[in-house]
Design a protein around this motif. Sequence first.
Motif, PDB file in Angstrom:
ATOM      1  N   ASP A  93       0.826  -1.205   0.000  1.00 56.14           N
ATOM      2  CA  ASP A  93       0.000   0.000   0.000  1.00 56.14           C
ATOM      3  C   ASP A  93       0.863   1.259   0.000  1.00 56.14           C
ATOM      4  O   ASP A  93       0.529   2.264  -0.641  1.00 56.14           O
ATOM      5  CB  ASP A  93      -0.966  -0.007   1.182  1.00 56.14           C
ATOM      6  CG  ASP A  93      -0.253  -0.090   2.524  1.00 56.14           C
ATOM      7  OD1 ASP A  93       0.957  -0.396   2.545  1.00 56.14           O
ATOM      8  OD2 ASP A  93      -0.917   0.156   3.557  1.00 56.14           O
ATOM      9  N   THR A  96       2.295   1.917  -3.576  1.00 58.62           N
ATOM     10  CA  THR A  96       1.331   2.506  -4.512  1.00 58.62           C
ATOM     11  C   THR A  96       1.226   4.018  -4.312  1.00 58.62           C
ATOM     12  O   THR A  96       1.080   4.773  -5.276  1.00 58.62           O
ATOM     13  CB  THR A  96      -0.068   1.873  -4.353  1.00 58.62           C
ATOM     14  OG1 THR A  96      -0.560   2.112  -3.018  1.00 58.62           O
ATOM     15  CG2 THR A  96      -0.021   0.379  -4.623  1.00 58.62           C
ATOM     16  N   PHE A 145      -1.550  -0.696  -8.765  1.00 59.25           N
ATOM     17  CA  PHE A 145      -2.440  -1.131  -7.686  1.00 59.25           C
ATOM     18  C   PHE A 145      -2.786  -2.613  -7.826  1.00 59.25           C
ATOM     19  O   PHE A 145      -2.854  -3.343  -6.831  1.00 59.25           O
ATOM     20  CB  PHE A 145      -3.720  -0.292  -7.683  1.00 59.25           C
ATOM     21  CG  PHE A 145      -3.636   0.947  -6.843  1.00 59.25           C
ATOM     22  CD1 PHE A 145      -3.763   0.883  -5.463  1.00 59.25           C
ATOM     23  CD2 PHE A 145      -3.421   2.188  -7.429  1.00 59.25           C
ATOM     24  CE1 PHE A 145      -3.675   2.035  -4.684  1.00 59.25           C
ATOM     25  CE2 PHE A 145      -3.331   3.344  -6.658  1.00 59.25           C
ATOM     26  CZ  PHE A 145      -3.463   3.266  -5.279  1.00 59.25           C
ATOM     27  N   ALA A 149      -1.380  -3.914  -4.594  1.00 57.22           N
ATOM     28  CA  ALA A 149      -2.445  -3.816  -3.598  1.00 57.22           C
ATOM     29  C   ALA A 149      -3.528  -4.865  -3.801  1.00 57.22           C
ATOM     30  O   ALA A 149      -4.378  -5.046  -2.941  1.00 57.22           O
ATOM     31  CB  ALA A 149      -3.058  -2.412  -3.626  1.00 57.22           C
ATOM     32  N   SER A 151      -6.252  -5.062  -5.495  1.00 59.85           N
ATOM     33  CA  SER A 151      -7.627  -4.598  -5.337  1.00 59.85           C
ATOM     34  C   SER A 151      -8.408  -4.818  -6.632  1.00 59.85           C
ATOM     35  O   SER A 151      -7.899  -4.627  -7.724  1.00 59.85           O
ATOM     36  CB  SER A 151      -7.647  -3.118  -4.976  1.00 59.85           C
ATOM     37  OG  SER A 151      -8.974  -2.644  -4.934  1.00 59.85           O
ATOM     38  N   LYS A 153     -11.571  -3.400  -7.064  1.00 64.76           N
ATOM     39  CA  LYS A 153     -12.718  -2.500  -6.939  1.00 64.76           C
ATOM     40  C   LYS A 153     -13.026  -1.750  -8.220  1.00 64.76           C
ATOM     41  O   LYS A 153     -14.099  -1.191  -8.357  1.00 64.76           O
ATOM     42  CB  LYS A 153     -12.467  -1.499  -5.800  1.00 64.76           C
ATOM     43  CG  LYS A 153     -12.416  -2.163  -4.428  1.00 64.76           C
ATOM     44  CD  LYS A 153     -12.230  -1.139  -3.338  1.00 64.76           C
ATOM     45  CE  LYS A 153     -12.167  -1.798  -1.957  1.00 64.76           C
ATOM     46  NZ  LYS A 153     -11.960  -0.811  -0.876  1.00 64.76           N
ATOM     47  N   ARG A 273      -7.764   5.794  -1.857  1.00 66.06           N
ATOM     48  CA  ARG A 273      -8.877   5.409  -0.987  1.00 66.06           C
ATOM     49  C   ARG A 273      -9.725   4.324  -1.634  1.00 66.06           C
ATOM     50  O   ARG A 273     -10.173   3.385  -0.966  1.00 66.06           O
ATOM     51  CB  ARG A 273      -9.742   6.642  -0.690  1.00 66.06           C
ATOM     52  CG  ARG A 273     -10.892   6.377   0.295  1.00 66.06           C
ATOM     53  CD  ARG A 273     -11.571   7.674   0.651  1.00 66.06           C
ATOM     54  NE  ARG A 273     -12.074   8.355  -0.541  1.00 66.06           N
ATOM     55  CZ  ARG A 273     -12.407   9.649  -0.575  1.00 66.06           C
ATOM     56  NH1 ARG A 273     -12.239  10.405   0.495  1.00 66.06           N
ATOM     57  NH2 ARG A 273     -12.863  10.187  -1.687  1.00 66.06           N
ATOM     58  N   GLN A 274      -9.892   4.392  -2.944  1.00 66.75           N
ATOM     59  CA  GLN A 274     -10.709   3.401  -3.643  1.00 66.75           C
ATOM     60  C   GLN A 274     -10.025   2.045  -3.749  1.00 66.75           C
ATOM     61  O   GLN A 274     -10.680   1.000  -3.657  1.00 66.75           O
ATOM     62  CB  GLN A 274     -11.043   3.902  -5.062  1.00 66.75           C
ATOM     63  CG  GLN A 274     -12.023   5.059  -5.101  1.00 66.75           C
ATOM     64  CD  GLN A 274     -12.270   5.531  -6.527  1.00 66.75           C
ATOM     65  OE1 GLN A 274     -11.365   5.529  -7.367  1.00 66.75           O
ATOM     66  NE2 GLN A 274     -13.483   5.943  -6.813  1.00 66.75           N
ATOM     67  N   LEU A 275      -8.703   2.064  -3.917  1.00 71.70           N
ATOM     68  CA  LEU A 275      -7.994   0.828  -4.253  1.00 71.70           C
ATOM     69  C   LEU A 275      -7.060   0.315  -3.148  1.00 71.70           C
ATOM     70  O   LEU A 275      -6.286  -0.607  -3.382  1.00 71.70           O
ATOM     71  CB  LEU A 275      -7.201   1.013  -5.548  1.00 71.70           C
ATOM     72  CG  LEU A 275      -8.025   1.366  -6.785  1.00 71.70           C
ATOM     73  CD1 LEU A 275      -7.139   1.445  -8.021  1.00 71.70           C
ATOM     74  CD2 LEU A 275      -9.137   0.351  -7.014  1.00 71.70           C
ATOM     75  N   GLY A 276      -7.127   0.902  -1.972  1.00 70.25           N
ATOM     76  CA  GLY A 276      -6.361   0.351  -0.863  1.00 70.25           C
ATOM     77  C   GLY A 276      -4.945   0.857  -0.717  1.00 70.25           C
ATOM     78  O   GLY A 276      -4.068   0.113  -0.269  1.00 70.25           O
ATOM     79  N   ASP A 278      -2.010   3.693   0.863  1.00 72.61           N
ATOM     80  CA  ASP A 278      -1.702   4.261   2.180  1.00 72.61           C
ATOM     81  C   ASP A 278      -2.186   5.715   2.179  1.00 72.61           C
ATOM     82  O   ASP A 278      -1.530   6.600   1.619  1.00 72.61           O
ATOM     83  CB  ASP A 278      -0.191   4.188   2.433  1.00 72.61           C
ATOM     84  CG  ASP A 278       0.191   4.604   3.836  1.00 72.61           C
ATOM     85  OD1 ASP A 278      -0.477   5.501   4.388  1.00 72.61           O
ATOM     86  OD2 ASP A 278       1.171   4.065   4.370  1.00 72.61           O
TER      87      ASP A 278
END
Length: 308
Positions: A93, A96, A145, A149, A151, A153, A273-276, A278
Amino acid sequence: MQNIIEALLPIFFLIILGYFFKRIKFPNEEFWASSDKFTYYVLFPALLIYKLSTASLEGIDGFNFILSAFLTMIVLTLSLMLFNRFIKKFKGDAFTSIYQGAIRFNTYVFLALIDAIFGDSGLVLAALLMTFMIPLINVFCISIFSVYAASNKITIKSFLLSIIKNPLIMGCVVGGLLNFFGITLFTPLEKTLGILSSAALPLGLLSVGVGLHLSHIKEAKLELIVAIIVKLVVYPFVIYFIAKALGITGLALLVLVVFGSMPTASSAYILARQLGGDLKLMSAVITMQTLLSILSISAILMILQNQF
C-alpha cells in the motif's frame, strides 16, 4: 530569475490563501467541495475548449513531444519497481502511494504555471500533453495497484468509462476538433467561454490549498522522501534528457520540463482510498510536494533560463 519568481509566487500565494480559508472555515467545507467539482467539470473544460479552438497548432512535433513524456513514465516506473524489489521493500500500500506521488501531476498548478510563464502558446502544448498523458497515467497507476495492492474494486469497463467521461480530456478533444476542422464558435459563445475560463485557474489553485493536510506529514518518513525526490528532482531531469535525445527544443522542451516538475495531483488520494493505498502517506506526499515545488520549479527553471 526575477521573472520566474514573479510568475511562480502568485500561484503559490493562491494555494496558501486556499489553505488559510480552509483553516478559518470560510466558506464552509460544503462550498469547497462544490467549488472543486464545478471547477473540474465546467471551468477547466471551458478553458481548454476556448484556448485550443483558437490556437495555432502549426510547427508542433506532436509525436515526439508525447513520446518523451511516455518514455519518461516507463523509465521511472521500471526504476521504482526495481528499487522496491532489490533495495528497499516498501509495503504494497505504501509503494502505490509512492508511485502515484512520483507519476501523477497536478493539473491546476500545471495549467496555471504554464499560462503565467508561456501564455497561450504554452497552454496549447500543455493541453495536447494532458490529452494523452491523463489516460496513460491512470492506466499505469491502476496497473500498479493491481500488482501491489491486489484490489479489484475497479473493473475494466468502469475504468474506460472514467477516461471517456473525464471532463479535462473531453475539453481537449472538443477544442482540438474545433481547431482541426476550422470551426469558428458563435461569437457570444466564444466570449462566454472566455469569461468562464478566466475563473478556472484562481478557483483551481484555491482548491489545491484547501486540499492540503499538514497534520499527516509527520507520520511519513523514508517513503515521503523517496516520493518527493523522484517527482520534484529526478522526473524533470529524466524528461529533459529524453526530450533532448528525441530532438525536442524551445518552448516544447520547457513545457515538458515544467510538466515533469509538477507536484502530484489531489486525485491520487481518491484513487488510493478506492484501491487500498496508504492514505496518510498519500496525503503527506501531496502536501509536501505542493509546498516544496515552488523551490524545485524555481531552481529547475533558473537552470534552463537560457532557453527562454
